[in-house]
Design an enzyme around this catalytic site. Structure first.
Site, PDB file in Angstrom:
ATOM      1  CB  SER A   1      -0.898  -0.001   1.228  1.00  0.00           C
ATOM      2  OG  SER A   1      -1.640  -1.189   1.288  1.00  0.00           O
TER       3      SER A   1
ATOM      4  CE  LYS B   1      -5.036  -1.376   1.360  1.00  0.00           C
ATOM      5  NZ  LYS B   1      -5.963  -2.330   1.970  1.00  0.00           N
TER       6      LYS B   1
ATOM      7  CE  LYS C   1       1.241   1.911   4.787  1.00  0.00           C
ATOM      8  NZ  LYS C   1       1.329   0.820   3.850  1.00  0.00           N
TER       9      LYS C   1
HETATM   10  P1  NAD Z   1       4.723  -6.883   7.437  1.00  0.00           P
HETATM   11  O1  NAD Z   1       5.407  -5.852   8.260  1.00  0.00           O
HETATM   12  O2  NAD Z   1       4.226  -8.134   8.082  1.00  0.00           O
HETATM   13  O3  NAD Z   1       5.697  -7.333   6.212  1.00  0.00           O
HETATM   14  C1  NAD Z   1       6.593  -6.500   5.576  1.00  0.00           C
HETATM   15  C2  NAD Z   1       7.826  -7.352   5.288  1.00  0.00           C
HETATM   16  O4  NAD Z   1       8.761  -6.570   4.536  1.00  0.00           O
HETATM   17  C3  NAD Z   1       8.557  -7.811   6.555  1.00  0.00           C
HETATM   18  O5  NAD Z   1       8.663  -9.216   6.545  1.00  0.00           O
HETATM   19  C4  NAD Z   1       9.906  -7.120   6.465  1.00  0.00           C
HETATM   20  O6  NAD Z   1      10.964  -7.894   7.001  1.00  0.00           O
HETATM   21  C5  NAD Z   1      10.057  -6.933   4.975  1.00  0.00           C
HETATM   22  N1  NAD Z   1      10.992  -5.888   4.608  1.00  0.00           N
HETATM   23  C6  NAD Z   1      11.095  -4.624   5.108  1.00  0.00           C
HETATM   24  N2  NAD Z   1      12.085  -3.958   4.486  1.00  0.00           N
HETATM   25  C7  NAD Z   1      12.611  -4.817   3.572  1.00  0.00           C
HETATM   26  C8  NAD Z   1      13.658  -4.717   2.616  1.00  0.00           C
HETATM   27  N3  NAD Z   1      14.367  -3.601   2.481  1.00  0.00           N
HETATM   28  N4  NAD Z   1      13.919  -5.788   1.846  1.00  0.00           N
HETATM   29  C9  NAD Z   1      13.204  -6.927   1.981  1.00  0.00           C
HETATM   30  N5  NAD Z   1      12.209  -7.087   2.863  1.00  0.00           N
HETATM   31  C10 NAD Z   1      11.927  -6.040   3.649  1.00  0.00           C
HETATM   32  O7  NAD Z   1       3.564  -6.116   6.662  1.00  0.00           O
HETATM   33  P2  NAD Z   1       2.261  -6.738   5.971  1.00  0.00           P
HETATM   34  O8  NAD Z   1       1.157  -6.735   6.961  1.00  0.00           O
HETATM   35  O9  NAD Z   1       2.644  -7.993   5.249  1.00  0.00           O
HETATM   36  O10 NAD Z   1       1.960  -5.562   4.915  1.00  0.00           O
HETATM   37  C11 NAD Z   1       2.700  -5.396   3.700  1.00  0.00           C
HETATM   38  C12 NAD Z   1       1.993  -4.316   2.884  1.00  0.00           C
HETATM   39  O11 NAD Z   1       0.637  -4.732   2.625  1.00  0.00           O
HETATM   40  C13 NAD Z   1       1.891  -2.959   3.595  1.00  0.00           C
HETATM   41  O12 NAD Z   1       2.023  -1.929   2.649  1.00  0.00           O
HETATM   42  C14 NAD Z   1       0.486  -2.988   4.188  1.00  0.00           C
HETATM   43  O13 NAD Z   1      -0.023  -1.673   4.372  1.00  0.00           O
HETATM   44  C15 NAD Z   1      -0.268  -3.766   3.131  1.00  0.00           C
HETATM   45  N6  NAD Z   1      -1.466  -4.499   3.572  1.00  0.00           N
HETATM   46  C16 NAD Z   1      -1.464  -5.253   4.714  1.00  0.00           C
HETATM   47  C17 NAD Z   1      -2.630  -5.955   5.085  1.00  0.00           C
HETATM   48  C18 NAD Z   1      -2.703  -6.810   6.331  1.00  0.00           C
HETATM   49  O14 NAD Z   1      -3.810  -7.228   6.696  1.00  0.00           O
HETATM   50  N7  NAD Z   1      -1.598  -7.095   7.003  1.00  0.00           N
HETATM   51  C19 NAD Z   1      -3.765  -5.886   4.289  1.00  0.00           C
HETATM   52  C20 NAD Z   1      -3.713  -5.143   3.107  1.00  0.00           C
HETATM   53  C21 NAD Z   1      -2.560  -4.450   2.757  1.00  0.00           C
END
Ligand code: NAD
Length: 304
Positions: A106, A180, A249
């Protein structure tokens, strides 16, 4: 010529780079592996890499090694991280001309457009494809996927996206990220007012299950009454898998977007302020549904 699948000539299955194997990315990458794709997965977390390898994916140890694929999916926290990854020198040299980067995080729509222009100078296409549906939707391959990009490029990646859920074409690049963020501003605002109403009703002596049943058959219905309160708040788990900071965010992306097109986000700004107060008090990793508990604790009953 890339071997990215197209709808009229399927061709070989594209290799997929998957960067960001967190709460959402891990189950999504696993579904792609299960469908038969070769998935080169990278995350900063060793545990996430081990899980991908156990599911049959190929764990790699840098973003550059994942970026050699035909389709490179990003599922990272925000635009800052997405930008850093896409400007990483190893990633820049690994991305082949005619490969497609799909940013499913997102992210911020205006920054997405800038990145698309930057990548296009090297022949690399960018599609934004953020999702809704939470961790459960990711596990089940039932996400709503908001897709932005030019039609021809979207045609090429749609078969991959369809393995993860229902792609909805929203417009040109950045359109998916815009819709989104707007969705999450609405969702967060609903959750706050639903929590105020539920807590007030409970203190008045109403049964929460009865309230939800009435709201869900009435005009107060929303994702908060149909999903978040019954599944994650009433049972006391506060475990939707979507972090409070990630929600905040997204809300800020939406209010900034509104301002950029000369709409005053009066209620949106108010919601951002309230959510910010909760975020200051709660742990950085708190689930976004924790706001319900925070609202209750910030409004003590007269006898405590
Ligand atoms: P999360 O924090 O669980 O996962 C993010 C991952 O990115 C982590 O595993 C982290 O180690 C990795 N990461 C960070 N920096 C990195 C880098 N430089 N290189 C490689 N990996 C790196 O977050 P999430 O809940 O999986 O969300 C991911 C995205 O999806 C976000 O933008 C969030 O807003 C969106 N989103 C989340 C949900 C939800 O229900 N969790 C739903 C819809 C959208």
């Amino acid at each position: 010529m890339s071997d990215v699948a197209s709808s009229d000539s399927p061709g070989p299955m594209p290799t997929i780079g998957f960067i960001g194997l967190g709460k959402m990315g891990s189950p999504m990458a696993r579904l792609l592996v299960a469908a038969g794709h070769r998935v080169l997965g990278f995350d900063l977390s060793e545990e996430a890499l081990t899980q991908l390898a156990e599911a049959g994916g190929t764990a790699v140890h840098s973003a550059g090694e994942a970026a050699v694929a035909d389709v490179v999916i990003l599922m990272l926290p925000d635009s800052n991280v997405v930008t850093a990854v896409l400007r990483d020198a190893d990633v820049v040299s690994a991305l082949a001309p005619d490969s497609v980067v799909v940013d499913m995080s997102s992210s911020e729509p205006l920054r997405t457009r800038e990145l698309a222009t930057e990548l296009a100078e090297r022949g690399v296409r960018l599609v934004d494809a953020p999702v809704s549906g939470g961790v459960r939707g990711a596990e089940a391959g039932k996400l709503t996927i908001m897709v932005g990009g030019d039609g021809e490029t979207v045609d090429r990646v749609e078969p991959v996206l369809a393995l993860l859920g229902r792609p909805v074409r929203c417009g040109d690049v950045g359109a998916g990220h815009a819709v989104k963020a707007l969705n999450n501003l609405m969702s967060a605002t609903h959750l706050w007012v639903t929590s105020e109403a539920m807590i007030a009703g409970e203190r008045f002596g109403l049964d929460p299950e009865v309230m939800l049943s009435v709201f869900n058959g009435s005009s107060g219905r929303s994702g908060s009454t149909e999903n978040k309160w019954p599944n994650f708040i009433l049972p006391g788990g506060y475990d939707s898998g979507f972090g409070l900071r990630l929600m905040l965010k997204d809300m800020r992306i939406a209010t900034d977007l509104a301002r950029a097109v000369n709409v005053e986000p009066a209620l949106g700004d108010g919601a951002v302020e309230l959510w910010s107060r909760a975020a200051e008090d709660l742990e950085p990793a708190a689930d976004h549904t924790e706001v319900a508990r925070w609202i209750a604790s910030a409004s003590p009953t007269p006898d405590n």
